[in-house]
Write a protein that holds these residues in place. Sequence first.
Motif, PDB file in Angstrom:
ATOM      1  N   THR B  68      22.366  63.581  43.186  1.00  0.00           N
ATOM      2  CA  THR B  68      23.525  63.252  42.416  1.00  0.00           C
ATOM      3  C   THR B  68      23.703  64.844  41.528  1.00  0.00           C
ATOM      4  OG1 THR B  68      22.599  62.114  40.706  1.00  0.00           O
ATOM      5  CG2 THR B  68      24.250  60.878  42.535  1.00  0.00           C
ATOM      6  N   ASP B  69      24.471  64.927  40.719  1.00  0.00           N
ATOM      7  CA  ASP B  69      24.720  66.070  39.819  1.00  0.00           C
ATOM      8  C   ASP B  69      23.672  66.265  38.620  1.00  0.00           C
ATOM      9  OD1 ASP B  69      26.631  66.816  41.345  1.00  0.00           O
ATOM     10  OD2 ASP B  69      28.151  65.723  40.269  1.00  0.00           O
ATOM     11  N   ALA B 155      21.166  56.974  27.136  1.00  0.00           N
ATOM     12  CA  ALA B 155      20.626  57.705  28.509  1.00  0.00           C
ATOM     13  C   ALA B 155      21.297  57.359  29.589  1.00  0.00           C
ATOM     14  CB  ALA B 155      19.194  57.915  28.444  1.00  0.00           C
ATOM     15  N   VAL B 156      21.348  55.865  29.829  1.00  0.00           N
ATOM     16  CA  VAL B 156      21.829  55.409  30.833  1.00  0.00           C
ATOM     17  C   VAL B 156      23.436  55.725  31.170  1.00  0.00           C
ATOM     18  CG1 VAL B 156      22.451  53.213  32.075  1.00  0.00           C
ATOM     19  CG2 VAL B 156      20.142  53.616  31.217  1.00  0.00           C
ATOM     20  N   LYS B 157      23.936  55.579  29.749  1.00  0.00           N
ATOM     21  CA  LYS B 157      25.523  55.820  30.002  1.00  0.00           C
ATOM     22  C   LYS B 157      25.923  57.227  30.188  1.00  0.00           C
ATOM     23  CE  LYS B 157      27.040  52.286  26.634  1.00  0.00           C
ATOM     24  NZ  LYS B 157      27.813  52.268  25.279  1.00  0.00           N
ATOM     25  N   LYS B 158      24.966  58.060  29.492  1.00  0.00           N
ATOM     26  CA  LYS B 158      25.291  59.614  29.691  1.00  0.00           C
ATOM     27  C   LYS B 158      25.281  59.910  31.250  1.00  0.00           C
ATOM     28  CE  LYS B 158      24.814  61.936  25.515  1.00  0.00           C
ATOM     29  NZ  LYS B 158      24.258  61.109  24.181  1.00  0.00           N
ATOM     30  N   THR B 159      24.167  59.127  31.943  1.00  0.00           N
ATOM     31  CA  THR B 159      23.658  59.704  33.065  1.00  0.00           C
ATOM     32  C   THR B 159      24.926  59.251  34.168  1.00  0.00           C
ATOM     33  OG1 THR B 159      21.380  59.345  32.697  1.00  0.00           O
ATOM     34  CG2 THR B 159      21.964  59.499  34.938  1.00  0.00           C
ATOM     35  N   ARG B 178      18.025  54.843  37.728  1.00  0.00           N
ATOM     36  CA  ARG B 178      16.470  54.552  37.805  1.00  0.00           C
ATOM     37  C   ARG B 178      16.062  55.317  36.716  1.00  0.00           C
ATOM     38  NH1 ARG B 178      12.303  53.846  41.523  1.00  0.00           N
ATOM     39  NH2 ARG B 178      13.573  51.987  41.747  1.00  0.00           N
ATOM     40  N   PRO B 179      15.779  54.611  35.465  1.00  0.00           N
ATOM     41  CA  PRO B 179      14.832  55.095  34.308  1.00  0.00           C
ATOM     42  C   PRO B 179      13.390  55.002  34.708  1.00  0.00           C
ATOM     43  CG  PRO B 179      16.666  53.334  33.755  1.00  0.00           C
ATOM     44  CD  PRO B 179      16.223  53.397  35.100  1.00  0.00           C
ATOM     45  N   VAL B 200      15.931  59.821  33.495  1.00  0.00           N
ATOM     46  CA  VAL B 200      16.774  58.646  34.120  1.00  0.00           C
ATOM     47  C   VAL B 200      17.551  59.656  35.178  1.00  0.00           C
ATOM     48  CG1 VAL B 200      18.765  57.121  33.812  1.00  0.00           C
ATOM     49  CG2 VAL B 200      17.236  57.520  32.036  1.00  0.00           C
ATOM     50  N   TYR B 201      17.698  59.117  36.563  1.00  0.00           N
ATOM     51  CA  TYR B 201      18.301  59.654  37.496  1.00  0.00           C
ATOM     52  C   TYR B 201      19.247  58.562  38.092  1.00  0.00           C
ATOM     53  CZ  TYR B 201      14.777  58.356  40.950  1.00  0.00           C
ATOM     54  OH  TYR B 201      13.694  57.654  41.475  1.00  0.00           O
ATOM     55  N   ALA B 202      20.037  59.036  39.049  1.00  0.00           N
ATOM     56  CA  ALA B 202      20.940  57.996  39.656  1.00  0.00           C
ATOM     57  C   ALA B 202      21.043  58.357  41.304  1.00  0.00           C
ATOM     58  CB  ALA B 202      22.329  57.902  38.838  1.00  0.00           C
TER      59      ALA B 202
END
Lengths: 386, 386
Positions: B68-69, B155-159, B178-179, B200-202
């Motif tokens: 993702t971005d 962090a999760v929300k921003k990701t 995925r944190p 954190v990536y997604a």
Amino acid sequence: MFMFSRSICCAKLNQLSTFETLFSNLKLRPYATPLIGPLQTCESRIYREKAEYANVNWDELGFALTKTDYMYVMNFTEEEQKFFNGTLTRFGNIEMCPSSGILNYGQGLFEGLKAYRKEDEGILLFRPQENALRMKMGADRMCMPSPTVDQFIDAVKKTVLANKRWVPPYGRGSLYVRPLLMATGRNLGVKPSSDYTFLVYASPVGNYHKGDLNLMVEDNVHRAIPGGTGGIKAVTNYSPVYKPLTEAKAKGFSDLLFLDALTGSNIEEGSACNIFILKGNVISTPTTHGTILPGITRKSIMEIASDFGYQVEERAIQIKEVFDAEEVFCTGTAMVVKSVASITYQGKRIGYKLGAETLAQKLHATLTGIQTGLIEDKLGWTTLID
Amino acid sequence: MFMFSRSICCAKLNQLSTFETLFSNLKLRPYATPLIGPLQTCESRIYREKAEYANVNWDELGFALTKTDYMYVMNFTEEEQKFFNGTLTRFGNIEMCPSSGILNYGQGLFEGLKAYRKEDEGILLFRPQENALRMKMGADRMCMPSPTVDQFIDAVKKTVLANKRWVPPYGRGSLYVRPLLMATGRNLGVKPSSDYTFLVYASPVGNYHKGDLNLMVEDNVHRAIPGGTGGIKAVTNYSPVYKPLTEAKAKGFSDLLFLDALTGSNIEEGSACNIFILKGNVISTPTTHGTILPGITRKSIMEIASDFGYQVEERAIQIKEVFDAEEVFCTGTAMVVKSVASITYQGKRIGYKLGAETLAQKLHATLTGIQTGLIEDKLGWTTLID
């Protein structure tokens, strides 16, 4: 903790461009290869260097990382299905995908071995083929491919020679060599990775433990379990014992002594060493049935002790036997051979003989004598590499 | 496997210069921060983007990484003793010292949660505070510092928002987040690291298992042990089961069902899911006494089933009970709720009810209904973030 100052970063970037240009005709590019020129450049530079020493206070070395000049990197890709294009590069940060298997699921192994300086300045490796074979065994258990024994030994030799000025002077320490095997392919689900990186770095080291070795028996947390990974150097065996280890150190202990997970009554090993007990003419150490690391120092000490005339036994050793032992000592690449000063179990502390008259001291002198070329190596354990 | 083409690499390098300039007045620099501009730049760019979708074939998504971005990175340094300067950056490789704790000793944790698209295009997170609290609990066991609950959720929300175009359309998948919490300080000896990175990536995902779920009971390798790390999401719990898991998959099974290490007679969980059995009006699942992951889906399903009028029990469940069960199902963030088609133990295979009439199907419909905003969330489990 940024490793490079700005100017060095920029230098790295220029080198990357060179690197990219050099590799631009190759279909497959090394994945985690650091951003530096290829093998030939490094080697020619290395061999032009004089046999000089790095600026290190050798007598103050403990067991912490001192950054050296070079590391070795070799990749395994899904397409090639082999390790290839191994190369020496400047020691520094490596690039890694956040979803790599080592970061998400702990799919990694390591090894540890030492290079010693002889009195005549020559450099000896100690049984590197044993480490290579142990990595192969561990890789099989962790579903990883492994470099061949020749690739492993070649990488270790090249790393040591490239960092020759960091091999401490005779009798003042050793160059600890750390081969790593890591899953570097992208993973999201729980399964073996597609790509791997074999990396070797090195650091000059002194003693692993400074002062006496006082062990505390850990009867809650276990290091290993039958069917698990206790018998290999998986990265997953170590951090899970940090909590009890940190608590024991806060109480003044040097290390933990783990008990077997099934009965809780047999000793296994420390967090980074094997254990031996001496009674009369018999030296005993726990059998390595998959829960105990088959240490290379352990194996060597068994051979030396047998040669000394001791009866050497590998068997289950109950914790209560430890209290009847005349002497206890630990072995490992990092600590070599070291007498245990005391063991504490459920609040009861027993002390053991220390000093020049111990068997541990004699074994240590013999083993390090062979490792440093002072004692003739009749068994072919050492390899002169320079 | 080099992640970037040459032109993208060059773009990264230019951005590094900008980044270095921007941070040049700060004494402490983020250690493993990727080579990209700071938060403000990214955010302003993100919020200017229209609510469009990435070019993905949503119906073919499995559970593999789709890049993702953006990702989120925040560091903890020995000097600061806290996590600070969290920042969104372009998703890509991170830099890491070869001697970092995660690579050598497996000192790392992860979490997994999902963002769902509602029918009206809004985006919901499911119980992110539970993941944040579980990471804190795990970090304590692994001797790691942890981000605060607020830092984690932020962090999760921003990701998720930064990767909004990768959140699949309503009903066609979810964005798996995925944190990771990793030891990134330099280690040589076996001890906790000095520095850590929270990342954190997604990735958009579909089903974890395609097809039926056929389990094989593993009676040699155990996933966890009392006093160990089975109750937390340590990276060290996963790769040690790759070997039996790979062997089972080669025989056509979907996953393993692990037994407890001490008696070998009680069921524990799968390699990445909890398990439930249904008999009459009673739903049972093994108690999480440190060897079983306290799943957030597990916990939610227990509450929903109880609300449905079932008696829900957490207790030791003997393997033989599994053969009398009317229905068996697994739960987990990745797989949500899924009926078990069969369990094979020592060569004996038993099949279970599947399909629309199963309790698992009803629980799945209710849980995903809440997660996607189709069913009213009376318990405050979901958080609307866009």
